[in-house]
Scaffold this motif. Structure first.
Motif, PDB file in Angstrom:
ATOM      1  N   TYR A 137       0.852  -1.195   0.000  1.00  0.00           N
ATOM      2  CA  TYR A 137       0.000   0.000   0.000  1.00  0.00           C
ATOM      3  C   TYR A 137       0.884   1.240   0.000  1.00  0.00           C
ATOM      4  O   TYR A 137       2.035   1.210   0.450  1.00  0.00           O
ATOM      5  N   PHE A 138       0.341   2.349  -0.508  1.00  0.00           N
ATOM      6  CA  PHE A 138       1.058   3.628  -0.512  1.00  0.00           C
ATOM      7  C   PHE A 138       0.046   4.746  -0.728  1.00  0.00           C
ATOM      8  O   PHE A 138      -1.043   4.541  -1.265  1.00  0.00           O
ATOM      9  N   THR A 139       0.424   5.953  -0.275  1.00  0.00           N
ATOM     10  CA  THR A 139      -0.442   7.120  -0.428  1.00  0.00           C
ATOM     11  C   THR A 139      -0.041   7.910  -1.671  1.00  0.00           C
ATOM     12  O   THR A 139       1.093   7.832  -2.145  1.00  0.00           O
ATOM     13  N   GLU A 140      -0.994   8.698  -2.164  1.00  0.00           N
ATOM     14  CA  GLU A 140      -0.757   9.545  -3.335  1.00  0.00           C
ATOM     15  C   GLU A 140      -1.505  10.861  -3.141  1.00  0.00           C
ATOM     16  O   GLU A 140      -2.659  10.876  -2.694  1.00  0.00           O
ATOM     17  N   ASP A 141      -0.852  11.979  -3.484  1.00  0.00           N
ATOM     18  CA  ASP A 141      -1.468  13.293  -3.325  1.00  0.00           C
ATOM     19  C   ASP A 141      -2.667  13.453  -4.249  1.00  0.00           C
ATOM     20  O   ASP A 141      -2.666  12.985  -5.397  1.00  0.00           O
ATOM     21  N   GLY A 142      -3.668  14.130  -3.725  1.00  0.00           N
ATOM     22  CA  GLY A 142      -4.756  14.645  -4.553  1.00  0.00           C
ATOM     23  C   GLY A 142      -4.653  16.162  -4.465  1.00  0.00           C
ATOM     24  O   GLY A 142      -3.650  16.755  -4.863  1.00  0.00           O
ATOM     25  N   SER A 143      -5.699  16.806  -3.926  1.00  0.00           N
ATOM     26  CA  SER A 143      -5.574  18.242  -3.644  1.00  0.00           C
ATOM     27  C   SER A 143      -4.825  18.478  -2.338  1.00  0.00           C
ATOM     28  O   SER A 143      -4.308  19.575  -2.097  1.00  0.00           O
ATOM     29  N   ALA A 144      -4.767  17.454  -1.470  1.00  0.00           N
ATOM     30  CA  ALA A 144      -3.968  17.537  -0.240  1.00  0.00           C
ATOM     31  C   ALA A 144      -2.517  17.157  -0.541  1.00  0.00           C
ATOM     32  O   ALA A 144      -2.249  16.306  -1.387  1.00  0.00           O
ATOM     33  N   ASN A 145      -1.586  17.818   0.157  1.00  0.00           N
ATOM     34  CA  ASN A 145      -0.156  17.600  -0.059  1.00  0.00           C
ATOM     35  C   ASN A 145       0.450  16.809   1.091  1.00  0.00           C
ATOM     36  O   ASN A 145       0.186  17.094   2.268  1.00  0.00           O
ATOM     37  N   ALA A 146       1.278  15.825   0.718  1.00  0.00           N
ATOM     38  CA  ALA A 146       1.966  15.034   1.739  1.00  0.00           C
ATOM     39  C   ALA A 146       2.901  15.937   2.536  1.00  0.00           C
ATOM     40  O   ALA A 146       3.594  16.784   1.986  1.00  0.00           O
ATOM     41  N   GLY A 147       2.928  15.765   3.848  1.00  0.00           N
ATOM     42  CA  GLY A 147       3.798  16.558   4.712  1.00  0.00           C
ATOM     43  C   GLY A 147       3.067  17.718   5.336  1.00  0.00           C
ATOM     44  O   GLY A 147       3.059  17.877   6.559  1.00  0.00           O
ATOM     45  N   SER A 148       2.415  18.551   4.536  1.00  0.00           N
ATOM     46  CA  SER A 148       1.723  19.722   5.074  1.00  0.00           C
ATOM     47  C   SER A 148       0.286  19.424   5.471  1.00  0.00           C
ATOM     48  O   SER A 148      -0.269  20.083   6.355  1.00  0.00           O
TER      49      SER A 148
ATOM     50  N   PHE B 241      -7.597  28.785   7.407  1.00  0.00           N
ATOM     51  CA  PHE B 241      -8.857  28.452   6.743  1.00  0.00           C
ATOM     52  C   PHE B 241      -8.579  28.090   5.285  1.00  0.00           C
ATOM     53  O   PHE B 241      -7.957  28.855   4.555  1.00  0.00           O
ATOM     54  N   GLU B 242      -9.039  26.929   4.848  1.00  0.00           N
ATOM     55  CA  GLU B 242      -8.784  26.465   3.480  1.00  0.00           C
ATOM     56  C   GLU B 242      -9.919  25.546   3.033  1.00  0.00           C
ATOM     57  O   GLU B 242     -10.732  25.106   3.844  1.00  0.00           O
ATOM     58  N   GLU B 243      -9.963  25.297   1.733  1.00  0.00           N
ATOM     59  CA  GLU B 243     -10.993  24.417   1.176  1.00  0.00           C
ATOM     60  C   GLU B 243     -10.731  22.970   1.597  1.00  0.00           C
ATOM     61  O   GLU B 243      -9.625  22.612   1.982  1.00  0.00           O
ATOM     62  N   ASP B 244     -11.796  22.134   1.498  1.00  0.00           N
ATOM     63  CA  ASP B 244     -11.624  20.714   1.780  1.00  0.00           C
ATOM     64  C   ASP B 244     -10.648  20.107   0.774  1.00  0.00           C
ATOM     65  O   ASP B 244     -10.625  20.478  -0.408  1.00  0.00           O
ATOM     66  N   GLU B 245      -9.840  19.150   1.260  1.00  0.00           N
ATOM     67  CA  GLU B 245      -8.822  18.532   0.414  1.00  0.00           C
ATOM     68  C   GLU B 245      -8.902  17.020   0.532  1.00  0.00           C
ATOM     69  O   GLU B 245      -9.531  16.489   1.454  1.00  0.00           O
ATOM     70  N   HIS B 246      -8.268  16.323  -0.442  1.00  0.00           N
ATOM     71  CA  HIS B 246      -8.316  14.876  -0.414  1.00  0.00           C
ATOM     72  C   HIS B 246      -6.993  14.298  -0.906  1.00  0.00           C
ATOM     73  O   HIS B 246      -6.208  14.980  -1.580  1.00  0.00           O
ATOM     74  N   PHE B 247      -6.761  13.032  -0.551  1.00  0.00           N
ATOM     75  CA  PHE B 247      -5.635  12.272  -1.091  1.00  0.00           C
ATOM     76  C   PHE B 247      -6.068  10.811  -1.201  1.00  0.00           C
ATOM     77  O   PHE B 247      -7.190  10.451  -0.818  1.00  0.00           O
ATOM     78  N   TYR B 248      -5.176   9.970  -1.774  1.00  0.00           N
ATOM     79  CA  TYR B 248      -5.538   8.586  -2.086  1.00  0.00           C
ATOM     80  C   TYR B 248      -4.619   7.604  -1.367  1.00  0.00           C
ATOM     81  O   TYR B 248      -3.455   7.908  -1.077  1.00  0.00           O
ATOM     82  N   LEU B 249      -5.188   6.409  -1.141  1.00  0.00           N
ATOM     83  CA  LEU B 249      -4.425   5.300  -0.601  1.00  0.00           C
ATOM     84  C   LEU B 249      -4.664   4.102  -1.530  1.00  0.00           C
ATOM     85  O   LEU B 249      -5.806   3.704  -1.770  1.00  0.00           O
TER      86      LEU B 249
END
Length: 925
Positions: free
Chosen positions: A397-408, A438-446
């Protein structure tokens, strides 16, 4: 009815021989005219100075050989018509746009029904007559013959008079059948009459005794004109182009339409309209079944519906032609064989499913997660289902960025999960990074990938390398989506979509309202229902209320009751609308100041626009008070702007349309019935092996005319009926033909065209053989080719069409397939059979400096007599549509007996007068 036509032919033969014996001296001159070698069959020598008993014996032998050859033509025509059905059943996928609904994919036929009936279908049913005319001209060195043209006229007479008479009489008592496409019938009937009038004109008026090139070419050119005008009538382009849109063509007159809905139907693609008409017919059938058997079990309902819908559903003339031939030669019932084949496929599918169930499946469970930004850590669940015992499975398994950024926004992860034999679930821990921005909703993938299995011996293997089906596989969903909701905002509220569809049988609706872009504070969200075509408290529960979102709550549900009206087809709609959200629990005094400030600004703007009677400057002091209060709290303008941004508000989907539809289960059954009713699936073959097995198999060929209740028929499909003695007799009689024609390519090859080409070539060979035999038959019994053609040959070529029309008259709702196509086929026979043959001969003679001569004598008399009788026959058919009879077929007993007797008399009179004229008993013109 199976042997009636052949018995009638035998009686007719003796009657015609009697006419010959009573004829004039011109019959003797023709006694030896046909005693010549044929193109394929040499004459049976000696043929001169034979005793009467010898000639009679040879005549009987030839009669049965010709009958056996006609059986062969019927069987090869079966394969030919199957290829035509496959070709004309080709489908295309179109998208239908529906107001307020998602576009719908519809599979419709590429071929227009009228075009296919007048081209390939007509060619298939009339191929022997057409090819006989062409082959005869070629065999005689491009000289005119009597057999081909007279067969075309004689076949037209039998089709119009006798087939119509039979169809009128076989309709069940108290029922009638009417033409559905009356416009098309008028067009084809007009062209049919014109074809034979034109034939007489070129024979005896324009250039008597000679056919010129232009006459042959014009005859052939009438074929595409017939197809084009019939197509114009079918799609009603004249009505649509030249009549006002608020009117449409009704079954009896021009009637006004109802609003824009009818306008949409008029503008609809004809293929889509046909699809919807067929779908409505299927729905009506389902209504009848449930009404007849209100306590029927779902399984029995499905079986009975399947048989009835296929048996009674719309089918082509090709289907009835093939069905008639196969029943005649012991091939069994097409529909029952098709259902048995489908049930066997279902059994095979169940076995494959059992094998698949033994495969270990790895997947996310669930595949979507919504978490708050301050959640810290949470677990993503990966599930395992099925598989052999003692199996250990590993997956990366591994994660992948969507609108959300890994680390931040989140901490990326990567690793391997191991499922031991006893494990059903494993968890992957994810950490979310919280901030105060304050920011928009974000997502990422697994993601899951690289599945491996570990054997008992400790070997790591690819799951697909262990023979047969894979022992383990990644199942959908193999990707999980994680949505991070910002918690620094009161939230944006909306429905998931602006349209939802529910089934009326569901009983209630649970509609989710989402809160995204923050979830701080308690918010009250008003809502109300609004009537559309569905009415409150009649079709659904009318409601007006509030949905409460607590602090950090991201979704809530609105529940409504749906009334099940038990409709078979339903498309009603209503609306649910959200009101302005109310911030019930303020997060700080900052929000109080911000709300007061905004109210004052809104009031001031309304006054400035003149929408109220308030002085625009009346609230300036209040606004100043708010500003002073904000200053006293140490708040700047930027902070007030931030407070405004943090207020709860409505999103894009604040109003949702709810469409109430009929039961999905019912709709699925209807869709499957439409697919199964595609006669391409019933008539097509996929391999030579299948064709040879079918050729060697004998099935019950019971004549299912629909006299029994459909429910009884459906009960019988589970019990395979044994073949009768007649079925066995016909099977063993025709098995040589079946084996020969099983060598024709299957219909699945080249979209049916390979079968089409080879089958028509074989029909041509058999037609040439029959032409030689028929001519020599006339030699032995003293019949002219013209008389043999209009009687024996025409009757033999029309037997399969007679059976097909009889069955379609009983089973179809309309009369189009039974008699509507007769007129079109009769015209096509002339335009193709005469047009091609005589054009070739005229061109050949022109190139050689000679003339193509055709004696108008008996052929001209026969054509003229047929034209007069055909006009009278069609007039009677049209007059039967009055209120006293009700339709072209069936009706009161007195009218059906009178009509059948009249049409039979017209055919017998045509035969008798043509034979008397041929033997100079009467004088023609």
């Amino acid at each position: 009815m199976r042997g009636a036509e052949w018995a009638l032919a035998a009686v007719l033969g003796f009657a015609l021989v009697a006419v010959v014996d009573a004829g004039s001296n011109c019959s003797a001159a023709d006694a030896t005219k046909n005693c010549i070698d044929g193109m394929m069959v040499p004459i049976w020598r000696p043929f001169l100075d034979l005793e009467l008993s010898d000639r009679l014996l040879r005549g009987i032998i030839y009669f049965f050989v010709i009958a056996y050859c006609f059986l062969g033509v019927s069987i090869v025509a079966d394969r030919f018509m199957s290829s035509i059905e496959v070709i004309t059943s080709m489908e295309r996928t179109i998208m239908v746009k529906r107001p307020g609904l998602d576009p719908m994919q519809v599979h419709v036929r590429i071929w227009n029904d009228t075009v296919s009936n007048l081209t390939l279908m007509a060619l298939g049913s009339s191929a022997p007559e057409i090819l006989l005319s062409i082959i005869e001209v070629c065999a005689k060195g491009f000289e005119a013959g009597d057999l081909g043209p007279n067969t075309i006229v004689g076949s037209a007479a039998f089709n119009l008079f006798m087939i119509t008479a039979i169809c009128v009489s076989v309709i069940p008592k108290g029922e009638v059948r009417r033409q559905k496409h009356l416009d098309v019938f008028f067009v084809t009937a007009t062209w049919s009459i014109f074809a034979y009038i034109w034939l007489y004109v070129i024979l005896a008026v324009i250039s008597p005794g000679e056919i010129e090139i232009w006459e042959g070419l014009v005859t052939f050119a009438c074929f595409p004109l017939t197809v084009f005008t019939a197509w114009i009538a079918d799609i009603k382009i004249i009505q649509h182009r030249f009549l006002p849109r608020k009117y449409r063509r009704g079954s009896h007159a021009m009637v006004a339409t109802e609003g824009e809905e009818m306008k949409m139907l008029e503008d609809q693609d004809p293929a889509v309209r046909a699809f919807e008409e067929h779908r409505q017919e299927f729905i009506e059938l389902m209504r009848e079944i449930r009404k007849r058997n209100p306590h029927i079990t779902p399984l029995d309902l499905q079986k009975q519906a399947e048989y009835e819908m296929i048996s009674r559903g719309p089918k082509s003339r090709a289907f009835y032609r093939v069905q008639a031939t196969r029943r005649l030669v012991g091939g069994g019932d097409l529909v029952k064989k098709r259902l048995e084949k489908e049930h066997n496929k279902a059994l095979d599918s169940a076995q494959e499913k059992h094998l698949r169930d033994n495969t270990c499946k790895i997947y996310f469970d669930p595949a979507h997660y919504t978490v708050l930004e301050n959640v810290g850590t949470f677990d993503v669940v990966v599930g395992k289902d099925g598989g052999p015992e003692g199996l250990t499975v590993m997956v990366d398994y591994f994660t992948e960025d969507g609108s959300a950024n890994a680390g931040s926004d989140y901490i990326p992860v990567k690793g391997t999960l191991t499922f031991y034999p006893e494990d059903k679930h494993q968890r992957i821990t994810i950490e979310i990074v919280d901030d105060d921005v304050f920011e928009e909703d974000e997502h990422f993938y697994l993601h899951l990938k690289n599945l491996r299995v570990r054997t008992k011996e400790g070997l790591i293997l690819d799951p697909s390398s262990i023979g047969g089906l894979p022992v383990a596989q990644l199942e959908m969903p193999a990707t999980a989506t994680i949505m991070i909701l910002d918690d620094d905002h009161a939230g944006v509220f909306s429905f998931e979509h602006d349209h939802f569809q529910v089934v009326e049988s569901c009983g209630h609706l649970q509609l989710r309202v989402q809160r995204h872009s923050g979830c701080r504070g308690k918010v009250v969200l008003p809502f109300r229902t609004i009537d559309g075509s569905a009415r409150g408290d009649k079709d659904f529960e009318s409601k007006e209320g509030e949905v409460v979102f607590e602090d950090n709550q991201t979704e809530a549900f609105i529940e409504l009751g749906i009334v099940d009206s038990e409709q078979y087809e339903r498309t009603d709609n209503f609306y649910i609308e959200l009101g302005a959200p109310i911030w019930a629990k303020k997060m700080s005094d900052l929000s109080k100041v911000q709300e007061r400030f905004q109210r004052r600004m809104q009031k001031k703007r309304a006054a400035s626009n003149g929408t109220t009677g308030t002085d625009p400057t009346a609230d300036d002091d209040d606004i100043s008070d708010c500003a002073d209060e904000a200053i006293a709290m140490g708040l700047t303008d930027d902070q007030l702007q931030i407070a405004e941004l943090g207020k709860p508000r409505l999103g894009d989907h604040l109003r949702c349309q709810i469409t109430i539809k009929e039961s999905k289960e019912f709709q699925g059954i209807i869709d499957r019935m439409i697919k199964n009713a595609n006669t391409k699936l019933m008539l097509g073959t996929s391999s030579w092996r299948e064709q040879f097995i079918e050729a060697l198999s004998v099935e019950a060929g019971d004549d299912d005319d629909g006299d029994e209740e459909c429910g009884d028929e459906a009960d019988e499909i589970s019990e395979k009926q044994p073949p009768s003695c007649f079925d066995y007799f016909m099977h063993f009689l025709t098995v040589p033909w079946k084996l020969v024609f099983a060598t024709i390519p299957p219909t699945d090859y080249w979209g049916g065209w390979a079968c089409f080409v080879v089958a028509i070539a074989m029909i041509g060979v058999l037609t040439a053989l029959i032409g030689d035999l028929a001519s020599q038959f006339g030699c032995w019994v003293g019949l002219k080719d013209a008389v043999t053609a209009i009687s024996f040959v025409a009757l033999g070529t029309s037997v399969p069409d007679t059976f097909a029309s009889k069955v379609s008259a009983v089973q179809d709702k309309y009369a189009d397939n039974s008699i509507g196509n007769v007129t079109g086929s009769n015209g096509v026979n002339v335009f193709l059979g005469i047009g091609i043959a005589w054009s070739m001969a005229a061109i050949y003679h022109a190139l050689n400096g000679s003339r193509f001569l055709v004696d108008p004598g008996n052929l001209g008399f026969s054509v003229a007599l047929f034209c007069v009788e055909a006009l009278f026959c069609i007039a009677v058919i049209v007059l039967r549509r009055n209120k006293y009879v009700g339709g072209e077929l069936g009706g009161p007993v007195v009218f059906r007996i009178f009509t059948s007797g009249l049409f039979t008399f017209l055919w017998l009179f045509y035969l008798l007068m043509s034979a008397l004229e041929a033997y100079c008993v009467i004088t023609g013109f």
